[in-house]
Structures are given as structure tokens and as C-alpha cells.
Design a protein around this motif. Structure first.
Motif, short mmCIF file in Angstrom:
data_model
loop_
_atom_site.label_atom_id
_atom_site.label_comp_id
_atom_site.label_asym_id
_atom_site.label_seq_id
_atom_site.Cartn_x
_atom_site.Cartn_y
_atom_site.Cartn_z
N ALA A 1 16.10 9.22 7.27
CA ALA A 1 16.55 9.78 6.00
C ALA A 1 16.87 8.67 5.00
O ALA A 1 16.52 8.77 3.82
CB ALA A 1 17.79 10.65 6.23
N GLN A 2 17.51 7.60 5.46
CA GLN A 2 17.81 6.48 4.58
C GLN A 2 16.53 5.86 4.01
O GLN A 2 16.46 5.55 2.82
CB GLN A 2 18.58 5.40 5.34
CG GLN A 2 20.07 5.62 5.40
CD GLN A 2 20.76 4.41 5.99
OE1 GLN A 2 20.75 4.21 7.20
NE2 GLN A 2 21.35 3.60 5.15
N GLY A 3 15.53 5.69 4.86
CA GLY A 3 14.28 5.10 4.40
C GLY A 3 13.60 5.95 3.35
O GLY A 3 13.07 5.43 2.36
N ILE A 4 13.62 7.25 3.55
CA ILE A 4 12.97 8.16 2.61
C ILE A 4 13.72 8.18 1.28
O ILE A 4 13.12 8.13 0.20
CB ILE A 4 12.87 9.58 3.22
CG1 ILE A 4 11.90 9.54 4.41
CG2 ILE A 4 12.40 10.58 2.17
CD1 ILE A 4 11.90 10.79 5.25
N VAL A 5 15.05 8.23 1.35
CA VAL A 5 15.84 8.23 0.12
C VAL A 5 15.70 6.90 -0.62
O VAL A 5 15.61 6.87 -1.85
CB VAL A 5 17.32 8.53 0.43
CG1 VAL A 5 18.19 8.32 -0.80
CG2 VAL A 5 17.48 9.97 0.92
N THR A 6 15.65 5.81 0.11
CA THR A 6 15.43 4.51 -0.52
C THR A 6 14.09 4.49 -1.25
O THR A 6 13.97 3.95 -2.36
CB THR A 6 15.45 3.39 0.54
OG1 THR A 6 16.74 3.37 1.16
CG2 THR A 6 15.18 2.04 -0.11
N CYS A 7 13.09 5.10 -0.65
CA CYS A 7 11.78 5.19 -1.29
C CYS A 7 11.86 6.02 -2.57
O CYS A 7 11.27 5.69 -3.59
CB CYS A 7 10.78 5.80 -0.31
SG CYS A 7 9.07 5.75 -0.87
N LEU A 8 12.61 7.12 -2.52
CA LEU A 8 12.79 7.96 -3.69
C LEU A 8 13.49 7.19 -4.81
O LEU A 8 13.12 7.28 -5.98
CB LEU A 8 13.61 9.20 -3.33
CG LEU A 8 12.89 10.32 -2.59
CD1 LEU A 8 13.89 11.36 -2.10
CD2 LEU A 8 11.84 10.97 -3.48
N ARG A 9 14.49 6.43 -4.45
CA ARG A 9 15.26 5.70 -5.45
C ARG A 9 14.44 4.57 -6.07
O ARG A 9 14.64 4.22 -7.24
CB ARG A 9 16.54 5.13 -4.82
CG ARG A 9 17.48 6.21 -4.33
CD ARG A 9 18.63 5.64 -3.53
NE ARG A 9 19.69 5.11 -4.37
CZ ARG A 9 20.87 4.72 -3.91
NH1 ARG A 9 21.14 4.79 -2.61
NH2 ARG A 9 21.79 4.25 -4.73
N LYS B 1 0.84 -1.20 0.00
CA LYS B 1 0.00 0.00 0.00
C LYS B 1 0.87 1.25 0.00
O LYS B 1 1.96 1.27 0.57
CB LYS B 1 -0.90 0.01 1.24
CG LYS B 1 -1.95 -1.09 1.26
CD LYS B 1 -2.80 -1.01 2.52
CE LYS B 1 -3.85 -2.12 2.55
NZ LYS B 1 -4.65 -2.08 3.80
N ALA B 2 0.38 2.30 -0.65
CA ALA B 2 1.11 3.56 -0.67
C ALA B 2 1.05 4.20 0.72
O ALA B 2 0.08 4.02 1.47
CB ALA B 2 0.49 4.51 -1.69
N TYR B 3 2.10 4.93 1.07
CA TYR B 3 2.12 5.65 2.35
C TYR B 3 1.17 6.83 2.26
O TYR B 3 1.22 7.61 1.31
CB TYR B 3 3.53 6.14 2.67
CG TYR B 3 4.53 5.02 2.79
CD1 TYR B 3 4.54 4.18 3.89
CD2 TYR B 3 5.48 4.81 1.79
CE1 TYR B 3 5.46 3.14 4.00
CE2 TYR B 3 6.41 3.78 1.88
CZ TYR B 3 6.39 2.95 2.99
OH TYR B 3 7.29 1.93 3.08
N HIS B 4 0.29 6.97 3.25
CA HIS B 4 -0.69 8.06 3.22
C HIS B 4 -0.05 9.41 3.51
O HIS B 4 -0.53 10.44 3.04
CB HIS B 4 -1.81 7.78 4.23
CG HIS B 4 -2.67 6.62 3.86
ND1 HIS B 4 -2.49 5.35 4.38
CD2 HIS B 4 -3.71 6.52 2.99
CE1 HIS B 4 -3.38 4.53 3.86
NE2 HIS B 4 -4.14 5.20 3.02
N ASN B 5 0.99 9.42 4.30
CA ASN B 5 1.65 10.68 4.63
C ASN B 5 3.11 10.39 5.00
O ASN B 5 3.53 9.24 5.10
CB ASN B 5 0.94 11.39 5.79
CG ASN B 5 0.69 10.44 6.96
OD1 ASN B 5 1.62 9.83 7.49
ND2 ASN B 5 -0.57 10.31 7.36
N ILE B 6 3.86 11.45 5.18
CA ILE B 6 5.29 11.31 5.44
C ILE B 6 5.54 10.65 6.79
O ILE B 6 6.56 9.98 6.99
CB ILE B 6 5.99 12.70 5.37
CG1 ILE B 6 7.50 12.53 5.21
CG2 ILE B 6 5.67 13.54 6.59
CD1 ILE B 6 7.92 11.92 3.91
N GLN B 7 4.60 10.80 7.72
CA GLN B 7 4.75 10.19 9.04
C GLN B 7 4.77 8.67 8.93
O GLN B 7 5.54 7.99 9.61
CB GLN B 7 3.62 10.64 9.97
CG GLN B 7 3.79 10.16 11.40
CD GLN B 7 5.05 10.69 12.06
OE1 GLN B 7 5.33 11.89 12.02
NE2 GLN B 7 5.83 9.80 12.67
#
Length: 299
Positions: free
Chosen positions: A210-218, A166-172
Motif C-alpha cells: 500500500a505504501q508503494g502504491i500511494v508513493t507512486c500516486l503522490r 519504465k512505466a509499470y505495465h500492470n498493478i502486479q
């Protein structure tokens, strides 16, 4: 952090690292960096670079990491010798969990694999690991460093929830996922290094997010349409605010931030076009950048 600009000569301007030579680097620096194995080296070369006596389950973990998590592999190579094998085992465990989602056709099969790893962790803490290479090496790491079971189970639980796709609903929600996976991995790495420090834990929390967010971006081109990576940048800056308080011995645990910031700089240079071909290219200078940060004891 370390830039990926090409250049054959040493120097602050060529590498994009201001003030690199405030202190004279050791003569053997280039030679030692050259000895870091690349992604196409053989198992024999990997074993030679990582230390003597590698065979069987420990070599399996190292090879798995080299093939599936090359950046984590390089960072683990730069840890103190007495911590290296345990770090390989920990990251191999993380790779095993991470690849479940992409290797199964049905969620039920994925849940069965996650259940296997939950039982494996319980068995490890009962000194009865299954005859599986990663499980055996993880058991050794737990015995050697008295690793906290809670962090291992958090990683499994969060990876299991992520099987729903499922897509993340928000950044939290994304931050919570990153905290329970990437940050938990860093907490365990600190334990492997023998670090018990509140400031190091705070840094690990923010760096993991930060790693998790960047991994998501990549991994997810969808995020490129938002054209923003400000939140990971802010988290990196917050993590750096702990720099002077974090024990020097803890710095090797945070070497993954080198590749993290390298990606954020790349995506800015291509105007946040997450589909740009240059973002798929490996940074040939990453081993050098990691070694320099390790030598300077900076993250």
C-alpha cells in the motif's frame, strides 16, 4: 486513520478520530507532541528530541532522514529508545538508494552507486564497513539486531531495476516493486523491534504494498487520470485484518500507515485530482496523529 482536519481544541469531532477519549489521555500528551521536531528545526534540536549522545554519523543519518523522509523520521522518533538509532540508519539507507535515480544524469552512474551499496552491504556483514556515515550506522544496526542481509539486498536490487525509468505495465509489477522495497524495509524494522511473528510479517507485506502504491500516486500525476485508489484501500483493510493477531510490540513498525491513509482521504476529498494544490501541503497535525496512534497502540 488520523484525519488532518484543523482544530485547536481536543475532541473526537475536531480531530475526526471517533472514540478517542474512551480512555482518558495522559495530561502530558499535548506537551510531549509539541516536543516532536518540525521540518525546519536545527540539528541541535533534533538531537535533543532523539536522545542524548548523538554525534557524527548517527546525527548525519537523522538529519538526512528529517530532510528527505520527514514522515519516516517522525515514525522513527516514536519507536522504543533502544531501537531508534537503528531505525534512523535503516531509513537513511533507504533514502540514499531512493535519491540515486533523481541525482544522476546517466544510468551508468546510477548503476555504479548501486554497486557501491551492494559492496557496502557485503562489507558490513564482514565487519568492514566503508567510512561513510550511513554505512557505519547500518553496520551498527546489523550488529545490534542481526538484520537479515537478504532484505537489504532486495531493496538495492529493486531500486537498481527502477533506474530504467519504465512505466509499470500492470498493478502486479507495482506491487512487486513495493514488496521488495517498502515491505522489505518493514521486515527489517520488525527485526529491529525484535519481532518474529508470521501475522506481523503478513501485515508488513500488505502495508508495504500500500505504501508503494500511494508513493507512486503522490509522485506520478499520471495515476491521477485513473481516478481510482481502491486497490491501496483494499490492501490497507487486509492489513488491518491481521490487527488482532499482530503482537502489540510490532505496532510501532506500522505507524507509516497513518500518513498513508491521510493522503488517500485527501485525494478522495479533491475528487482524485492528483494535481490539486492541497495535496502538496504538509499535514500540521501529523505528529499529533502519530503520537495518538502510538499511545493507543493502533495502526
Amino acid at each position: 486513520m488520523a484525519a488532518s482536519a484543523p482544530g485547536s481544541a481536543w475532541g473526537p469531532l475536531r480531530l475526526g478520530i471517533p472514540g478517542l477519549f474512551l480512555r482518558r489521555p495522559p495530561r502530558s500528551l499535548c506537551a510531549r507532541v509539541r516536543r516532536l521536531p518540525g521540518p525546519a528545526v536545527s540539528g541541535r534540536s533534533v538531537a535533543a528530541a532523539s536522545g542524548p549522545g548523538l554525534s557524527g554519523s548517527d546525527l548525519y543519518c537523522l538529519e538526512l532522514l528529517r530532510k528527505r523522509d520527514y514522515e519516516g523520521y517522525l515514525c522513527s522518533l516514536l519507536l522504543p529508545a533502544e531501537s531508534r538509532n537503528s531505525a534512523f540508519a535503516l531509513r537513511a539507507f533507504n533514502v540514499e538508494l531512493a535519491q540515486v535515480k533523481d541525482s544522476v544524469s546517466e544510468k551508468t552512474i546510477g548503476l555504479m552507486r548501486m554497486q557501491f551499496w551492494k559492496k557496502t552491504v557485503e562489507d558490513i556483514y564482514c565487519d568492514n564497513p566503508p567510512h561513510q556515515p550511513v554505512a557505519i550506522e547500518l553496520w551498527k544496526a546489523v550488529k545490534r539486531h542481526n538484520l537479515t542481509k537478504r532484505w537489504l539486498l532486495k531493496i538495492i536490487d529493486e531500486r537498481e531495476k527502477n533506474l530504467d525509468d519504465k512505466a509499470y505495465h500492470n498493478i502486479q509489477e507495482l506491487e512487486n516493486y513495493a514488496e521488495n522495497t517498502q515491505s522489505s524495509l518493514l521486515y527489517l524494522t520488525l527485526e529491529i523491534l525484535g519481532i518474529k511473528d508470521l501475522h506481523a510479517d503478513h501485515a508488513a507485506s500488505h502495508i508495504g504494498k500500500a505504501q508503494g502504491i500511494v508513493t507512486c500516486l503522490r509522485a506520478t500525476p499520471y495515476h491521477g487520470s485513473r481516478r481510482k485508489v481502491f486497490l491501496p484501500m483494499d490492501i490497507c483493510m487486509l492489513a488491518r485484518s491481521f490487527h488482532r493477531s499482530v503482537p502489540v510490540k510490532a505496532f510501532p513498525a506500522f505507524l507509516p500507515t497513518v500518513s498513508l491513509e491521510d493522503y488517500l482521504k485527501k485525494i478522495q476529498r479533491v475528487d482524485f485530482d492528483i494535481f490539486h494544490p492541497s495535496l502538496q501541503q504538509k499535514n500540521a497535525l501529523l505528529p499529533l496523529s502519530l503520537y495518538i496512534r502510538s499511545w493507543r497502540k493502533r495502526y
